[in-house]
Design an enzyme around this catalytic site. Sequence first.
Site, PDB file in Angstrom:
ATOM      1  N   ARG A   2      49.381  22.036  59.476  1.00 28.93           N
ATOM      2  CA  ARG A   2      48.651  21.416  60.598  1.00 28.93           C
ATOM      3  C   ARG A   2      49.427  20.260  61.213  1.00 28.93           C
ATOM      4  O   ARG A   2      49.399  20.078  62.431  1.00 28.93           O
ATOM      5  CB  ARG A   2      47.292  20.909  60.122  1.00 28.93           C
ATOM      6  CG  ARG A   2      46.295  22.025  59.988  1.00 28.93           C
ATOM      7  CD  ARG A   2      44.889  21.464  60.007  1.00 28.93           C
ATOM      8  NE  ARG A   2      43.947  22.550  60.141  1.00 28.93           N
ATOM      9  CZ  ARG A   2      42.796  22.626  59.488  1.00 28.93           C
ATOM     10  NH1 ARG A   2      42.444  21.669  58.656  1.00 28.93           N
ATOM     11  NH2 ARG A   2      41.993  23.644  59.675  1.00 28.93           N
ATOM     12  N   LYS A  13      31.586  38.337  56.281  1.00 27.49           N
ATOM     13  CA  LYS A  13      30.200  38.354  56.760  1.00 27.49           C
ATOM     14  C   LYS A  13      30.039  38.870  58.181  1.00 27.49           C
ATOM     15  O   LYS A  13      30.656  38.373  59.108  1.00 27.49           O
ATOM     16  CB  LYS A  13      29.619  36.940  56.676  1.00 27.49           C
ATOM     17  CG  LYS A  13      29.288  36.528  55.236  1.00 27.49           C
ATOM     18  CD  LYS A  13      28.874  35.084  55.141  1.00 27.49           C
ATOM     19  CE  LYS A  13      27.453  34.868  55.664  1.00 27.49           C
ATOM     20  NZ  LYS A  13      27.099  33.435  55.641  1.00 27.49           N
ATOM     21  N   GLY A  60      41.681  31.458  59.190  1.00 25.16           N
ATOM     22  CA  GLY A  60      42.569  30.950  58.144  1.00 25.16           C
ATOM     23  C   GLY A  60      42.993  32.034  57.170  1.00 25.16           C
ATOM     24  O   GLY A  60      44.177  32.142  56.811  1.00 25.16           O
ATOM     25  N   GLY A  74      37.322  27.587  62.945  1.00 25.66           N
ATOM     26  CA  GLY A  74      36.001  27.761  63.566  1.00 25.66           C
ATOM     27  C   GLY A  74      36.032  27.573  65.073  1.00 25.66           C
ATOM     28  O   GLY A  74      35.283  28.235  65.803  1.00 25.66           O
TER      29      GLY A  74
END
Length: 395
Positions: free
Chosen positions: A35, A197, A349, A372
């Site tokens: 990052r 999910k 990720g 996200g």
Amino acid sequence: MLRNVSELDVGGKTVFLRVDFNVPLADGTITETHRIDSSLPTIRFLAEKAGRLVIASHLGRPGGSPDPRWSLAPVQRYLERKRSLPVQLAPDCAGPAVRQWLADPEGPRVVLLENLRFDPGEETNDPEFAAALANLADVYVNDAFGAAHRAHASTAGMVEHFREKGAGFLFSQEVEYLSRILSAPEHPVAAILGGAKVSDKIGILKNLIPRVDRIMVGGAMAYTFLSARGVAIGRSLLERDSIAVAREIMEEAERCRVPFLLPVDHVAAGDIGAGDPAVTPDAGIPGDRMGLDIGPKTAALFADKLANVALALWNGPLGLFEREPFQSGTVSVARALSASGATSIIAGGDTVAAVRLAGVAEDMAHLSTGGGAALEFLEGKTLPGVRALEVGDPI
Ligand code: ADP
Ligand code: MG
């Protein structure tokens, strides 16, 4: 319209740069610097062109008060090593010491503010805290795309105080590539979706169906779709609450004439840890077994459907790729993408990690660091951090 940092007037000015340095730490040591490295081009550019540079980030969840465990000190040391010039770590975000340094022409040229979340005003987007941050600088630059889905003081509140504002190189690149999936200027476009999910991916599926030419679904979420089609899924993960919406999504795909491909075979086992993984002959899974990867027929089918695509989005691994017996489906689809020569955009990720594992990261057009925020962008939401940066079209 977003302005890029290279178009801003920063000469001799103090620039506030919001970055996402929310890196993993173990005993005060950074274990993954990706990052920070991703924002180095913007930091280098501004350290050279701007008069002064104030860098700010959040780190972890200190909960609105100072906590030495979440200090940005390790980041300051890393930046000094990488940039080989002094970076002054501030004791807080906008306290007297920082203001004094910035008022002094002989003060430090590059200042790293302490963790933004040490102040409760950051996450509540408190107007006073936002104004105090804004008072530190003349120009605002945001390179923290991964935090753009949060309306916090440093990503939203303070931004309205600036006329001269824009996106850093990383932020611009994220918006550019993710927008390309939504505007789909090249065809055919494929979307590959997987992961754990269904409920996490409903928004993306709904937004992408009218825009893409084919959709491939694997991973644990595929079992809810297979179940909705009446296929036996044994003990595979099933989200009962999502069966109805899975059916709706497949109907919508049919209405839009977008092929919606589900696995036609699987690698199934008695349990995650069981030593008996075996390929099923077809899409059905016996009652005592669970599907943990797509099978070889599915991998070949997906590879075939990817061979001629111009643009591809992939989010979500196609199996439990963290375990060796269940990684081959994910790895072969990664290689098929690289072989296809498509402009490939990888989001999430775990999916980025899977592409690295497959050794084809270099062949991908864009590996999103957005987490996200990238997923919300692909759902079609306007992110608060993006909206705050928007400036009217020049006349
Ligand atoms: P990303 O981080 O790329 O957005 P997700 O977090 O949505 O991806 O999903 C990744 C997780 O899904 C991984 O931990 C992977 O092991 C899990 N997963 C994928 N397929 C299966 C499966 N068939 N059974 C259990 N877990 C799965
Ligand atoms: Mg994940």
